[in-house]
Write a protein that holds these residues in place. Structure first.
Motif, PDB file in Angstrom:
ATOM      1  N   MET A  34       0.846  -1.200   0.000  1.00 52.11           N
ATOM      2  CA  MET A  34       0.000   0.000   0.000  1.00 52.11           C
ATOM      3  C   MET A  34       0.874   1.240   0.000  1.00 52.11           C
ATOM      4  N   THR A  35       0.543   2.198  -0.802  1.00 59.79           N
ATOM      5  CA  THR A  35       1.310   3.432  -0.867  1.00 59.79           C
ATOM      6  C   THR A  35       1.187   4.173   0.452  1.00 59.79           C
TER       7      THR A  35
ATOM      8  N   ALA B 166       1.333  13.064  -6.301  1.00 54.37           N
ATOM      9  CA  ALA B 166       1.784  12.337  -7.472  1.00 54.37           C
ATOM     10  C   ALA B 166       0.600  11.946  -8.344  1.00 54.37           C
ATOM     11  N   THR B 167       0.502  12.599  -9.462  1.00 55.36           N
ATOM     12  CA  THR B 167      -0.449  12.118 -10.441  1.00 55.36           C
ATOM     13  C   THR B 167       0.363  11.593 -11.604  1.00 55.36           C
TER      14      THR B 167
ATOM     15  N   ALA C 255       3.589   6.475 -11.980  1.00 51.86           N
ATOM     16  CA  ALA C 255       3.052   5.775 -10.823  1.00 51.86           C
ATOM     17  C   ALA C 255       1.645   5.253 -11.100  1.00 51.86           C
ATOM     18  N   ALA C 256       1.038   5.792 -12.105  1.00 49.64           N
ATOM     19  CA  ALA C 256      -0.389   5.555 -12.257  1.00 49.64           C
ATOM     20  C   ALA C 256      -0.677   4.429 -13.238  1.00 49.64           C
ATOM     21  N   ALA C 257      -0.961   3.287 -12.672  1.00 49.39           N
ATOM     22  CA  ALA C 257      -1.428   2.199 -13.510  1.00 49.39           C
ATOM     23  C   ALA C 257      -2.891   2.488 -13.819  1.00 49.39           C
ATOM     24  N   PHE C 258      -3.137   2.967 -14.988  1.00 50.71           N
ATOM     25  CA  PHE C 258      -4.502   3.365 -15.321  1.00 50.71           C
ATOM     26  C   PHE C 258      -5.404   2.138 -15.348  1.00 50.71           C
ATOM     27  N   LEU C 259      -6.534   2.275 -14.686  1.00 42.70           N
ATOM     28  CA  LEU C 259      -7.421   1.116 -14.615  1.00 42.70           C
ATOM     29  C   LEU C 259      -7.852   0.720 -16.013  1.00 42.70           C
TER      30      LEU C 259
ATOM     31  N   ALA D  21     -10.045  -1.646 -16.981  1.00 45.10           N
ATOM     32  CA  ALA D  21     -11.339  -2.294 -17.206  1.00 45.10           C
ATOM     33  C   ALA D  21     -12.485  -1.305 -17.336  1.00 45.10           C
ATOM     34  N   MET D  22     -12.382  -0.409 -18.285  1.00 44.79           N
ATOM     35  CA  MET D  22     -13.482   0.520 -18.516  1.00 44.79           C
ATOM     36  C   MET D  22     -14.578  -0.210 -19.287  1.00 44.79           C
ATOM     37  N   VAL D  23     -15.663  -0.505 -18.622  1.00 44.32           N
ATOM     38  CA  VAL D  23     -16.705  -1.297 -19.271  1.00 44.32           C
ATOM     39  C   VAL D  23     -17.798  -0.421 -19.889  1.00 44.32           C
ATOM     40  N   ALA D  24     -17.736   0.886 -19.592  1.00 40.29           N
ATOM     41  CA  ALA D  24     -18.793   1.753 -20.134  1.00 40.29           C
ATOM     42  C   ALA D  24     -18.761   1.711 -21.656  1.00 40.29           C
TER      43      ALA D  24
ATOM     44  N   ASP E   7     -20.185   7.613 -16.202  1.00 40.81           N
ATOM     45  CA  ASP E   7     -19.301   6.546 -16.677  1.00 40.81           C
ATOM     46  C   ASP E   7     -18.718   5.721 -15.539  1.00 40.81           C
ATOM     47  N   LEU E   8     -18.380   6.400 -14.442  1.00 39.02           N
ATOM     48  CA  LEU E   8     -17.706   5.725 -13.328  1.00 39.02           C
ATOM     49  C   LEU E   8     -18.297   6.214 -12.017  1.00 39.02           C
TER      50      LEU E   8
ATOM     51  N   ASN F 277     -25.135   2.797 -16.567  1.00 39.78           N
ATOM     52  CA  ASN F 277     -24.028   2.616 -17.508  1.00 39.78           C
ATOM     53  C   ASN F 277     -22.665   2.775 -16.858  1.00 39.78           C
TER      54      ASN F 277
ATOM     55  N   GLU G 199     -19.352   1.924 -14.410  1.00 36.85           N
ATOM     56  CA  GLU G 199     -18.499   0.964 -13.738  1.00 36.85           C
ATOM     57  C   GLU G 199     -18.340   1.425 -12.287  1.00 36.85           C
TER      58      GLU G 199
ATOM     59  N   THR H 288     -14.968  -2.989  -9.701  1.00 33.89           N
ATOM     60  CA  THR H 288     -13.533  -2.979 -10.016  1.00 33.89           C
ATOM     61  C   THR H 288     -12.804  -2.432  -8.797  1.00 33.89           C
TER      62      THR H 288
ATOM     63  N   PRO I  10      -4.382   2.486  -3.921  1.00 28.84           N
ATOM     64  CA  PRO I  10      -3.892   3.858  -3.736  1.00 28.84           C
ATOM     65  C   PRO I  10      -2.767   4.150  -4.719  1.00 28.84           C
ATOM     66  N   GLY I  11      -2.678   5.394  -5.156  1.00 25.41           N
ATOM     67  CA  GLY I  11      -1.612   5.797  -6.065  1.00 25.41           C
ATOM     68  C   GLY I  11      -1.975   5.598  -7.518  1.00 25.41           C
ATOM     69  N   THR I  12      -3.122   4.970  -7.780  1.00 25.47           N
ATOM     70  CA  THR I  12      -3.529   4.794  -9.172  1.00 25.47           C
ATOM     71  C   THR I  12      -4.509   5.886  -9.560  1.00 25.47           C
ATOM     72  N   GLU I  13      -4.523   6.173 -10.847  1.00 22.56           N
ATOM     73  CA  GLU I  13      -5.548   7.065 -11.373  1.00 22.56           C
ATOM     74  C   GLU I  13      -6.807   6.234 -11.572  1.00 22.56           C
TER      75      GLU I  13
ATOM     76  N   THR J 247      -6.650  10.838  -8.794  1.00 17.76           N
ATOM     77  CA  THR J 247      -5.727   9.868  -8.210  1.00 17.76           C
ATOM     78  C   THR J 247      -6.171   9.475  -6.806  1.00 17.76           C
TER      79      THR J 247
END
Lengths: 325, 332
Positions: A1-2, A11-12, A16-20, A22-25, B145-146, B171, B173, B217, B221-224, B230
């Motif tokens: 955990m960060t 930090a954006t 560091a940012a593993a963009f999610l 699974a965008m299902v929209a 969307d989210l 619609n 996630e 989903t 932490p630390g992810t966009e 973030t």
């Protein structure tokens, strides 16, 4: 955990940012931004009365020299910046009030006409958003005769904005601003402009303007209180119903971020600055002791709060927004 | 002439003793007085963070008599003194709920969902207003969307469901903190949770997520979680409690969720532990870290339990902090 660190908070970084993933929209156009603020009105009850704070908008402008007459510009700018105003600028909002007494619909001060100022003149639009018909206003009470308080009695094309309303002006302010003798003695361009504006807005409708005295009711439950200094006839109001009270302070202070925190500071608009300071201290000492609710024309919308002593000055504690009446 | 005196002003008796009611001279036509509206303005507020548009959409306010352990390490007298100092009524807790909608330009994102549409009727309109104010703001729930959830307390997740237990944002996630999911979906943790409120938290979140087929989903932490948003771990309030930094250009806002509960108690007194803080000591530690950073950076905070619109700056004040509400901007 960060771990929670300042660095990680900020930090954006794409790294560091593993963009999610699974965008299902489903694929579709993004919703456009609205670009429009919510309507600026806020309702509250004072006893049996229903009050509506109306935003006329406001102005943000580079602080002119002499905005605060009796301290250095550096000091004034530092206070503005400490209050999170944009660097080098001051922000001044305008907030008239509607009081529905049950028998009368009363507007206290008017803001500007639509279109007169790019970011102000919203009173009419916000009245409409609040479902208040300008034609249904019975009485327009002016606290004093400065432009941001009176110009909205007329529409952009000069017609009466509240055609069925009696207009009430404080007798001492009327006497002061309508005096040709006083106008000839105007000390500077700002004062000359105010004399000219009063005439432009009110002269041709003078027959429709009733002059009121301090210490009397201007409408049922709305009492005019002497609060002179800002202008010679400057007036505050006590709105009272049952055990409920609100003080409509008008311009006892201009913006609280500067002049409530520093009540001895003289805003350029105070006609009689020493008297304005004395009025200010008396008014807020009383309001603080009584924990009185105050509506301030130049407080940030919804422009309602309590005032408490803080050091040599005062502090505004805005009321919490009530989401249901 | 009547002079300004405390008595006159506060009693409003000036005119009653002094006499003349000028209103008697009114020239307006005889007409029935305009009826009172009896309704508050729609509860939404917009602001920009760089090129991102944020809309605070209030779910309303819950006002209730608080219990003796509402602040677990302070007694009722101390809480009442703090309430009096901030102009609140004695023995009553006033808790606002303020979800936000973030339009990143490519995604329309809801962060937390309020107490649910079903609660609107139950509370007689005091809370459960999110869907009403969302519509007033011109935001179509079908366009969301989210939905990003900060933690699993009911006032943050119940609004995921319509009154007939369908996803309120058909619609969208649903994104949840992975640590929150791991802890709260663990049946062992549930079996060990104290009876009463904690058991109800477990039961309620299962009710909500089971209705959604547990289709979520998980995020770390630390992810966009969306472009420009973030996630930050801010544990203590719950094990996986998360905040979100929205950032665009040089502008930022810290969407804190429940790093503090109501500011008039827990920003002023960061060492006070709300009964909702699952680990009071850890929540306090998180609170001080976040608030020291907010004060040092002069960064805006958006507080779920701050009074609407819930946007403020933070300053150090004594041993605690003070929130300075960002003035309402009449135009954006």
């Amino acid at each position: 955990m960060t771990a929670l660190t300042r660095r990680s908070l900020f930090a954006t970084a794409a790294g560091a940012a593993a963009f999610l993933p699974a965008m299902v929209a489903p694929a579709r156009a993004a919703a456009p931004p609205s670009g429009k603020q919510a309507p600026g009105f806020y309702r509250y009850k004072v006893g049996d009365y229903e009050l509506t704070q109306i935003s006329d908008g406001g102005r943000t402008f580079p602080m002119p020299d002499g905005f605060v007459r009796n301290v250095s510009k550096e000091q004034a700018l530092a206070a503005a910046e400490a209050a999170y105003m944009p660097k080098g600028q001051v922000r001044v909002p305008f907030n008239p009030v509607v009081v529905n007494t049950g028998s009368k619909l009363v507007l206290i001060d008017t803001g500007f006409p639509p279109g007169a100022v790019p970011t102000a003149g919203l009173c009419q639009a916000n009245l409409a958003a609040a479902g208040i018909d300008a034609k249904a206003i019975d009485i327009v009470v002016l606290s004093h005769l400065h432009p941001d308080h009176i110009n909205g009695v007329k529409t952009a094309d000069g017609a009466l904005a509240f055609p069925n309303a009696e207009i009430k002006a404080p007798a001492p302010d009327w006497a002061f601003w309508m005096s040709d003798d006083n106008m000839s003695k105007a000390a500077n361009d700002m004062m000359k402009g105010y004399f000219a504006n009063t005439r432009k807005v009110l002269s041709d409708i003078a027959g429709k303007v009733t002059r009121y005295e301090w210490g009397k009711e201007v409408a049922p439950g709305i009492t005019a209180i002497e609060a002179s200094g800002h202008t010679p006839g400057h007036t505050a109001f006590a709105v009272a119903s049952g055990s409920g009270r609100v003080l409509v302070q008008s311009d006892v202070t201009n913006i609280p971020e500067l002049f409530l925190r520093n009540p001895d500071w003289h805003v350029a608009f105070d006609v009689e600055p020493d008297k304005a300071v004395a009025t200010r201290r008396k008014f807020y000492d009383m309001a603080a002791a009584e924990k009185a609710l105050i509506a301030g024309f130049h407080f940030a919308f919804p422009s309602l709060g309590y005032v408490e002593k803080d050091g040599t000055g005062y502090r505004l504690v805005p009321v919490a927004w009530n989401a249901a009446l | 002439m009547i002079k300004l005196s405390r008595r006159d002003v506060m009693t409003g008796t000036v005119a009653l003793t002094a006499g003349t009611v000028l209103a008697a001279t009114t020239t307006s036509p005889v007409a029935a007085a305009a009826p009172p509206a009896g309704r508050q303005a729609p509860g939404f507020y917009r602001y920009k963070v760089g090129s991102i548009e944020i809309t605070v959409v209030t779910d309303g306010v819950n006002k209730f008599k608080f219990g003796d352990n509402h602040v677990t390490n302070k007694n009722r007298e101390e809480v009442n003194a703090a309430l009096a100092a901030t102009y609140y009524e004695k023995d009553m807790m006033t808790t606002p709920y303020n979800p936000v909608v973030v339009n990143t330009g490519s995604k329309l994102v809801v962060i937390d969902t309020g107490t649910s549409e079903a609660n609107f009727a139950r509370s007689k309109g005091a809370a459960g207003q999110f869907h009403v104010n969302l519509a007033a703001a011109g935001i179509d729930r079908n366009a969301i969307d989210l939905v990003v959830i900060s933690h699993f307390h009911g006032d943050h997740i119940n609004g995921l469901l319509t009154p007939d237990n369908k996803l309120a944002f058909p619609n969208a996630e649903i994104l949840v903190p992975a640590a929150e999911w791991k802890y709260f979906m663990d049946d062992g943790e549930m079996s060990r949770a104290p009876a009463g409120r904690m058991q109800e938290v477990f039961t309620n979140l299962r009710r909500v997520f089971d209705a959604l087929g547990r289709k979520v989903t998980r995020y770390d932490p630390g992810t966009e979680v969306a472009p420009g948003i973030t996630a930050v771990a801010t544990p203590g309030h719950t094990p996986g409690h998360s905040s979100h930094v929205v950032s665009s250009g040089s502008a930022k806002v810290y969407i804190q969720a429940d790093v503090t509960h109501v500011p008039f108690l827990f920003v002023r007194h960061p060492d006070w532990h709300a009964m909702y803080d699952q680990d009071g000591a850890m929540a306090e530690q998180t609170r001080r870290k976040v608030y020291d950073m907010l004060a040092a950076e002069r960064m805006m905070v958006q507080g779920f339990h701050y009074p609407f619109p819930g946007l403020a700056y933070v300053e150090k004040a004594g041993s605690g902090y003070r929130e300075i509400p960002v003035p309402w901007d009449p135009t954006i």
